[in-house]
Design a protein around this motif. Structure first.
Motif, mmCIF file in Angstrom:
data_model
loop_
_atom_site.group_PDB
_atom_site.id
_atom_site.type_symbol
_atom_site.label_atom_id
_atom_site.label_comp_id
_atom_site.label_asym_id
_atom_site.label_seq_id
_atom_site.Cartn_x
_atom_site.Cartn_y
_atom_site.Cartn_z
ATOM 1 N N GLY A 85 -1.518 13.472 17.216
ATOM 2 C CA GLY A 85 -1.675 14.786 16.612
ATOM 3 C C GLY A 85 -0.609 15.092 15.581
ATOM 4 N N TRP A 86 -0.010 14.034 15.015
ATOM 5 C CA TRP A 86 1.046 14.197 14.003
ATOM 6 C C TRP A 86 0.476 13.975 12.601
ATOM 7 C CZ3 TRP A 86 5.472 10.643 16.292
ATOM 8 C CH2 TRP A 86 5.834 11.120 17.568
ATOM 9 N N GLN A 87 -0.631 14.623 12.296
ATOM 10 C CA GLN A 87 -1.286 14.397 11.005
ATOM 11 C C GLN A 87 -0.361 14.652 9.812
ATOM 12 O OE1 GLN A 87 -2.826 15.599 13.611
ATOM 13 N NE2 GLN A 87 -4.789 14.543 13.782
ATOM 14 N N GLU A 88 0.607 15.550 9.986
ATOM 15 C CA GLU A 88 1.507 15.877 8.872
ATOM 16 C C GLU A 88 2.435 14.714 8.518
ATOM 17 O OE1 GLU A 88 3.590 17.351 12.646
ATOM 18 O OE2 GLU A 88 1.554 17.121 11.864
ATOM 19 N N CYS A 89 2.501 13.693 9.361
ATOM 20 C CA CYS A 89 3.349 12.523 9.099
ATOM 21 C C CYS A 89 2.594 11.394 8.385
ATOM 22 C CB CYS A 89 3.925 11.984 10.401
ATOM 23 S SG CYS A 89 5.115 13.076 11.203
ATOM 24 N N MET A 90 1.293 11.523 8.292
ATOM 25 C CA MET A 90 0.482 10.444 7.726
ATOM 26 C C MET A 90 0.675 10.348 6.214
ATOM 27 S SD MET A 90 -2.949 11.152 10.036
ATOM 28 C CE MET A 90 -3.943 9.823 9.361
ATOM 29 N N VAL A 91 0.680 9.114 5.703
ATOM 30 C CA VAL A 91 0.825 8.885 4.263
ATOM 31 C C VAL A 91 -0.369 8.088 3.744
ATOM 32 C CG1 VAL A 91 3.341 8.952 4.353
ATOM 33 C CG2 VAL A 91 2.154 6.768 4.597
ATOM 34 N N LYS A 92 -0.606 8.195 2.445
ATOM 35 C CA LYS A 92 -1.745 7.515 1.839
ATOM 36 C C LYS A 92 -1.468 6.027 1.644
ATOM 37 C CE LYS A 92 -3.528 11.518 -0.712
ATOM 38 N NZ LYS A 92 -3.869 12.042 -2.066
ATOM 39 N N ALA A 93 -2.532 5.239 1.712
ATOM 40 C CA ALA A 93 -2.422 3.805 1.441
ATOM 41 C C ALA A 93 -2.204 3.591 -0.052
ATOM 42 C CB ALA A 93 -3.688 3.085 1.896
ATOM 43 N N LEU A 94 -1.690 2.430 -0.393
ATOM 44 C CA LEU A 94 -1.508 2.087 -1.804
ATOM 45 C C LEU A 94 -2.862 1.807 -2.443
ATOM 46 C CD1 LEU A 94 1.504 -0.386 -1.533
ATOM 47 C CD2 LEU A 94 1.575 1.974 -2.335
ATOM 48 N N LYS A 95 -3.036 2.230 -3.663
ATOM 49 C CA LYS A 95 -4.257 1.909 -4.393
ATOM 50 C C LYS A 95 -4.162 0.480 -4.901
ATOM 51 C CE LYS A 95 -5.386 6.595 -5.873
ATOM 52 N NZ LYS A 95 -5.667 7.486 -7.031
ATOM 53 N N ARG A 96 -5.255 -0.229 -4.833
ATOM 54 C CA ARG A 96 -5.255 -1.599 -5.326
ATOM 55 C C ARG A 96 -6.481 -1.841 -6.182
ATOM 56 N NH1 ARG A 96 -5.935 -5.582 -0.288
ATOM 57 N NH2 ARG A 96 -5.924 -7.038 -2.023
ATOM 58 N N GLN A 97 -6.302 -2.616 -7.228
ATOM 59 C CA GLN A 97 -7.417 -2.937 -8.107
ATOM 60 C C GLN A 97 -8.417 -3.814 -7.374
ATOM 61 O OE1 GLN A 97 -6.227 -4.869 -11.698
ATOM 62 N NE2 GLN A 97 -8.262 -4.828 -12.617
ATOM 63 N N LYS A 98 -9.671 -3.486 -7.495
ATOM 64 C CA LYS A 98 -10.700 -4.267 -6.823
ATOM 65 C C LYS A 98 -10.747 -5.681 -7.397
ATOM 66 C CE LYS A 98 -15.589 -4.120 -5.555
ATOM 67 N NZ LYS A 98 -16.855 -3.373 -5.688
ATOM 68 N N ARG A 99 -10.662 -6.658 -6.493
ATOM 69 C CA ARG A 99 -10.693 -8.044 -6.942
ATOM 70 C C ARG A 99 -12.106 -8.458 -7.332
ATOM 71 N NH1 ARG A 99 -8.496 -12.235 -2.947
ATOM 72 N NH2 ARG A 99 -9.600 -10.940 -1.459
ATOM 73 N N ILE A 100 -12.215 -9.149 -8.455
ATOM 74 C CA ILE A 100 -13.519 -9.649 -8.913
ATOM 75 C C ILE A 100 -13.676 -11.114 -8.536
ATOM 76 C CG2 ILE A 100 -14.981 -10.029 -10.931
ATOM 77 C CD1 ILE A 100 -13.514 -7.750 -12.310
ATOM 78 N N PHE A 101 -12.571 -11.853 -8.626
ATOM 79 C CA PHE A 101 -12.628 -13.286 -8.331
ATOM 80 C C PHE A 101 -11.646 -13.650 -7.224
ATOM 81 C CE2 PHE A 101 -13.613 -13.004 -12.956
ATOM 82 C CZ PHE A 101 -14.947 -13.358 -12.871
ATOM 83 N N LEU A 102 -11.989 -14.700 -6.514
ATOM 84 C CA LEU A 102 -11.115 -15.245 -5.484
ATOM 85 C C LEU A 102 -10.036 -16.094 -6.140
ATOM 86 C CD1 LEU A 102 -10.690 -15.856 -2.382
ATOM 87 C CD2 LEU A 102 -12.141 -17.859 -2.743
ATOM 88 N N GLU A 103 -8.817 -15.970 -5.629
ATOM 89 C CA GLU A 103 -7.748 -16.807 -6.149
ATOM 90 C C GLU A 103 -8.046 -18.265 -5.818
ATOM 91 O OE1 GLU A 103 -3.908 -15.366 -4.849
ATOM 92 O OE2 GLU A 103 -4.731 -13.345 -4.708
ATOM 93 N N LYS A 104 -7.992 -19.126 -6.837
ATOM 94 C CA LYS A 104 -8.373 -20.525 -6.664
ATOM 95 C C LYS A 104 -7.552 -21.212 -5.580
ATOM 96 C CE LYS A 104 -9.205 -24.811 -9.218
ATOM 97 N NZ LYS A 104 -9.061 -25.510 -10.523
ATOM 98 N N GLU A 105 -6.264 -20.846 -5.494
ATOM 99 C CA GLU A 105 -5.396 -21.510 -4.528
ATOM 100 C C GLU A 105 -5.719 -21.129 -3.083
ATOM 101 O OE1 GLU A 105 -3.032 -18.091 -6.446
ATOM 102 O OE2 GLU A 105 -4.429 -19.670 -7.040
#
Length: 282
Positions: A85-105
């Protein structure tokens, strides 16, 4: 702003609540590990405010943690706060660019997978050889491997219950015959096929360590070699033949097709080669 004090009793109550929700054991373990990581950072006797969590988040970024790793840790801590019940302590996740391709490695190819299987066979690692083929040929999660039982092998299919959803996993005929021979040699009568020396079902850690030991001889980059990547290879191979993402989502047990899209993501190099094959330039 009010400060909250975290205790071991609170953490244990939260873990118990996750058990009652029938969360995956691996999920519970990860959340507990991430929360302990947070508590060790701030100190058990220090008060918790939103500013405290934001400072932790900024420190993780400064230390170079991946966005996905930071968001995973924040998800665990936010889930705990919601429970308390400590909602006031919650923080937002980092925004990340949507990946289009898989990293080859990170893309495990079919050829690399086959080299791993052959290397396991050459080293006399029959159980590992069969485990890798079972995961890759059916697309099951490592946590679902325990559902590959003697009874399932004899019937040709396994019933899996994950996150409240049940689905049927069919075993290819060739795999079924291989497992039947293994069962006879191991003199198994019932229950899970893949067991440790102490008779417990294999877990992710067991398989991960054995797979990593194959990398050098199989000439495969160790960064690509982990059990879950076999499930991704199943998904890409199935989609290349069937082109039905909804059906693939059902086979993988995904609630969202958006999750399945990640599994069939191809590398940028593969996309580049496809563009060249189109021959649309004079």
């Amino acid at each position: 702003m009010e400060e909250h004090m975290m205790t071991q009793d609170m953490l244990e109550a939260y873990v118990h609540a996750l058990l009652l929700r029938e969360c995956e054991a691996s999920t519970i373990e990860k959340y507990k590990r991430d929360i302990l990581f947070f508590c060790q950072y701030i100190g058990w006797k220090r008060g918790i405010q939103k500013e405290t969590v934001s400072r932790w988040k900024a420190d993780l970024m400064k230390k170079g943690y991946a966005v996905s790793t930071i968001n995973g840790k924040l998800a665990a801590v936010n889930s705990l706060f919601a429970f308390l019940g400590w909602q006031e302590c919650m923080v937002k996740a980092l925004k990340r660019q949507k990946r289009i391709f898989l990293e080859k490695e990170k893309e495990l190819t079919k050829e690399e997978y086959l080299r791993l299987v052959k290397t396991a066979g050459a080293k006399g690692k029959e159980r590992l050889m069969l485990v890798m083929q079972t995961i890759c040929a059916t697309g099951i999660r490592v946590s679902e491997l325990r559902n590959i039982t003697v009874e399932a092998v004899r019937s040709g299919c396994a019933e899996v219950d994950c996150k409240g959803k049940r689905r049927i996993i069919f075993l290819p005929k060739k795999l079924q015959r291989m497992l039947e021979r293994y069962i006879r040699r191991q003199k198994l009568v019932s229950g899970p096929v893949f067991l440790t020396r102490t008779g417990n079902p294999l877990n992710r850690s067991n398989i991960w360590q054995e797979m990593k030991a194959l990398c050098q001889d199989a000439r495969v980059d160790a960064k690509k070699v982990f059990p879950h990547n076999l499930r991704h290879l199943f998904a890409r191979t199935f989609y290349s033949i069937e082109k039905d993402i909804a059906k693939l989502a059902d086979l993988l047990g995904h609630a969202s097709i958006e999750t399945t899209r990640i599994y069939i993501m191809e590398s940028g190099e593969t996309h580049r080669k496809r563009l060249e094959q189109m021959r649309l330039i004079l």
